[in-house]
Write a protein that holds these residues in place. Structure first.
Motif, PDB file in Angstrom:
ATOM      1  N   VAL A 101     -13.053  -3.174  -4.656  1.00  0.00           N
ATOM      2  CA  VAL A 101     -11.621  -3.015  -4.925  1.00  0.00           C
ATOM      3  C   VAL A 101     -11.013  -4.346  -5.345  1.00  0.00           C
ATOM      4  O   VAL A 101     -10.138  -4.393  -6.206  1.00  0.00           O
ATOM      5  CB  VAL A 101     -10.860  -2.352  -3.751  1.00  0.00           C
ATOM      6  CG1 VAL A 101     -10.560  -3.324  -2.629  1.00  0.00           C
ATOM      7  CG2 VAL A 101      -9.557  -1.729  -4.259  1.00  0.00           C
TER       8      VAL A 101
ATOM      9  N   MET B 223      -9.065  -4.811  -8.830  1.00  0.00           N
ATOM     10  CA  MET B 223      -7.714  -5.371  -8.836  1.00  0.00           C
ATOM     11  C   MET B 223      -7.620  -6.671  -9.634  1.00  0.00           C
ATOM     12  O   MET B 223      -6.522  -7.103  -9.959  1.00  0.00           O
ATOM     13  CB  MET B 223      -7.266  -5.671  -7.396  1.00  0.00           C
ATOM     14  CG  MET B 223      -7.094  -4.474  -6.507  1.00  0.00           C
ATOM     15  SD  MET B 223      -6.864  -4.941  -4.759  1.00  0.00           S
ATOM     16  CE  MET B 223      -5.306  -5.833  -4.831  1.00  0.00           C
TER      17      MET B 223
ATOM     18  N   HIS C 241      -9.837   2.536  -8.712  1.00  0.00           N
ATOM     19  CA  HIS C 241     -11.010   2.253  -7.882  1.00  0.00           C
ATOM     20  C   HIS C 241     -11.444   3.565  -7.230  1.00  0.00           C
ATOM     21  O   HIS C 241     -10.614   4.303  -6.699  1.00  0.00           O
ATOM     22  CB  HIS C 241     -10.718   1.201  -6.814  1.00  0.00           C
ATOM     23  CG  HIS C 241     -11.931   0.874  -6.024  1.00  0.00           C
ATOM     24  ND1 HIS C 241     -12.935   0.060  -6.515  1.00  0.00           N
ATOM     25  CD2 HIS C 241     -12.351   1.304  -4.813  1.00  0.00           C
ATOM     26  CE1 HIS C 241     -13.904  -0.008  -5.627  1.00  0.00           C
ATOM     27  NE2 HIS C 241     -13.572   0.737  -4.582  1.00  0.00           N
TER      28      HIS C 241
ATOM     29  N   SER D  61      -6.970   1.701   4.159  1.00  0.00           N
ATOM     30  CA  SER D  61      -5.920   0.738   3.807  1.00  0.00           C
ATOM     31  C   SER D  61      -5.629  -0.208   4.976  1.00  0.00           C
ATOM     32  O   SER D  61      -5.354  -1.394   4.755  1.00  0.00           O
ATOM     33  CB  SER D  61      -4.652   1.455   3.332  1.00  0.00           C
ATOM     34  OG  SER D  61      -4.106   2.254   4.339  1.00  0.00           O
TER      35      SER D  61
ATOM     36  N   ILE E  10      -6.199   4.429  -6.217  1.00  0.00           N
ATOM     37  CA  ILE E  10      -7.427   4.711  -5.473  1.00  0.00           C
ATOM     38  C   ILE E  10      -7.684   6.215  -5.539  1.00  0.00           C
ATOM     39  O   ILE E  10      -6.805   7.016  -5.203  1.00  0.00           O
ATOM     40  CB  ILE E  10      -7.321   4.266  -3.998  1.00  0.00           C
ATOM     41  CG1 ILE E  10      -6.838   2.813  -3.888  1.00  0.00           C
ATOM     42  CG2 ILE E  10      -8.645   4.481  -3.276  1.00  0.00           C
ATOM     43  CD1 ILE E  10      -7.760   1.772  -4.482  1.00  0.00           C
TER      44      ILE E  10
ATOM     45  N   THR F 271      -1.566  -3.328 -10.492  1.00  0.00           N
ATOM     46  CA  THR F 271      -1.597  -2.026  -9.822  1.00  0.00           C
ATOM     47  C   THR F 271      -3.000  -1.436  -9.868  1.00  0.00           C
ATOM     48  O   THR F 271      -3.644  -1.455 -10.912  1.00  0.00           O
ATOM     49  CB  THR F 271      -0.624  -1.051 -10.511  1.00  0.00           C
ATOM     50  OG1 THR F 271       0.696  -1.601 -10.476  1.00  0.00           O
ATOM     51  CG2 THR F 271      -0.629   0.308  -9.838  1.00  0.00           C
ATOM     52  N   THR F 272      -3.430  -0.884  -8.739  1.00  0.00           N
ATOM     53  CA  THR F 272      -4.701  -0.182  -8.663  1.00  0.00           C
ATOM     54  C   THR F 272      -4.467   1.154  -7.970  1.00  0.00           C
ATOM     55  O   THR F 272      -3.931   1.201  -6.872  1.00  0.00           O
ATOM     56  CB  THR F 272      -5.740  -0.998  -7.868  1.00  0.00           C
ATOM     57  OG1 THR F 272      -5.892  -2.272  -8.500  1.00  0.00           O
ATOM     58  CG2 THR F 272      -7.078  -0.277  -7.828  1.00  0.00           C
TER      59      THR F 272
ATOM     60  N   TRP G  29      -8.435  -2.832   4.806  1.00  0.00           N
ATOM     61  CA  TRP G  29      -8.226  -3.753   3.685  1.00  0.00           C
ATOM     62  C   TRP G  29      -7.029  -4.658   3.948  1.00  0.00           C
ATOM     63  O   TRP G  29      -7.059  -5.843   3.619  1.00  0.00           O
ATOM     64  CB  TRP G  29      -8.040  -2.984   2.382  1.00  0.00           C
ATOM     65  CG  TRP G  29      -9.280  -2.292   1.886  1.00  0.00           C
ATOM     66  CD1 TRP G  29     -10.558  -2.414   2.378  1.00  0.00           C
ATOM     67  CD2 TRP G  29      -9.366  -1.377   0.800  1.00  0.00           C
ATOM     68  NE1 TRP G  29     -11.425  -1.627   1.660  1.00  0.00           N
ATOM     69  CE2 TRP G  29     -10.719  -0.975   0.679  1.00  0.00           C
ATOM     70  CE3 TRP G  29      -8.435  -0.838  -0.075  1.00  0.00           C
ATOM     71  CZ2 TRP G  29     -11.155  -0.074  -0.291  1.00  0.00           C
ATOM     72  CZ3 TRP G  29      -8.869   0.057  -1.045  1.00  0.00           C
ATOM     73  CH2 TRP G  29     -10.218   0.431  -1.152  1.00  0.00           C
TER      74      TRP G  29
ATOM     75  N   VAL H 173      -1.178  -1.127  -4.415  1.00  0.00           N
ATOM     76  CA  VAL H 173      -2.418  -0.381  -4.209  1.00  0.00           C
ATOM     77  C   VAL H 173      -1.985   1.027  -3.820  1.00  0.00           C
ATOM     78  O   VAL H 173      -1.385   1.229  -2.763  1.00  0.00           O
ATOM     79  CB  VAL H 173      -3.305  -1.017  -3.122  1.00  0.00           C
ATOM     80  CG1 VAL H 173      -4.612  -0.253  -2.981  1.00  0.00           C
ATOM     81  CG2 VAL H 173      -3.571  -2.491  -3.428  1.00  0.00           C
TER      82      VAL H 173
ATOM     83  N   PHE I 176       0.854  -1.189   0.000  1.00  0.00           N
ATOM     84  CA  PHE I 176       0.000   0.000   0.000  1.00  0.00           C
ATOM     85  C   PHE I 176       0.882   1.230   0.000  1.00  0.00           C
ATOM     86  O   PHE I 176       1.708   1.411   0.896  1.00  0.00           O
ATOM     87  CB  PHE I 176      -0.888   0.046   1.245  1.00  0.00           C
ATOM     88  CG  PHE I 176      -2.093  -0.840   1.189  1.00  0.00           C
ATOM     89  CD1 PHE I 176      -3.287  -0.371   0.661  1.00  0.00           C
ATOM     90  CD2 PHE I 176      -2.035  -2.136   1.679  1.00  0.00           C
ATOM     91  CE1 PHE I 176      -4.401  -1.182   0.620  1.00  0.00           C
ATOM     92  CE2 PHE I 176      -3.146  -2.953   1.639  1.00  0.00           C
ATOM     93  CZ  PHE I 176      -4.330  -2.478   1.108  1.00  0.00           C
TER      94      PHE I 176
END
Length: 187
Positions: A171, A175, A146, A47, A122, A119-120, A50, A92, A34
């Motif tokens: 999410v 992902m 996301h 985070s 946010i 990779t995402t 998650w 993330v 993260f």
């Protein structure tokens, strides 16, 4: 009569990557990183929530906090981020929640995606379009983004944690992730 040329500032890059990159797949046995920042406590809270769920699914989770971007501090920051990317399997990256934060979030997400990592990025709703625009200008229009609601940081922790919980399945979908190894084998 003279002939002139008009340049289109909205033209797409010839080297644009429209693919979102690899799916995260099963989280079991993977190291999820993260990327945090100094600004958005709400992103810290989400985070953290998650990360607990990722750990319960068998992932190793690490956090990296963004810092200064110029001078000696910027050079250390860039080297530290590169080392972070080399130590993880999934990125993330957040939080795109203001103009410059969106720019740095997407820039860091593009760097992670360019490493071949699932990779995402946010973003909050007010910065969703901007995040996609910056991703396209950075040559990765397919970057996974996301979207969380806006405003977010101004809310109480317990309300933000509920938002994180409500967005967890989403999410995972963004992902291309799942929480168990058997789900991936069944596909």
């Amino acid at each position: 009569m003279a002939t002139g040329f008009i340049l289109d500032p909205t033209a797409k890059r010839a080297d644009d990557i429209t693919s979102p990159g690899p799916d995260a797949g099963s989280l079991a046995g993977k190291r999820v990183g993260f990327r945090l920042d100094r600004m958005w406590r709400a992103w810290d809270w989400i985070s953290e929530g998650w990360a607990e769920k990722f750990r319960a699914a068998g992932a190793d989770v690490v956090f990296w906090r963004s810092g200064g971007r110029s001078g000696d501090e910027g050079e250390r920051h860039a080297a530290d981020y590169e080392a972070f990317l080399n130590s993880i399997d999934i990125a993330v990256v957040g939080l795109a929640n203001c103009g410059s934060c969106t720019g740095w979030t997407v820039r860091d997400a593009i760097q992670a995606a360019n490493h071949g990592l699932p990779t995402t990025a946010i973003a909050t709703k007010n910065f969703e379009v901007f995040a996609h625009e910056i991703a396209a200008r950075g040559g990765r229009s397919g970057l996974r983004v996301h979207v969380l609601p806006y405003p977010l940081n101004e809310q109480r922790r317990e309300d933000v944690e509920l938002i994180g919980e409500a967005h967890f399945e989403g999410v995972l979908e963004t992902m291309g992730a799942n929480l168990n190894a058997t789900a991936e084998a069944a596909e």
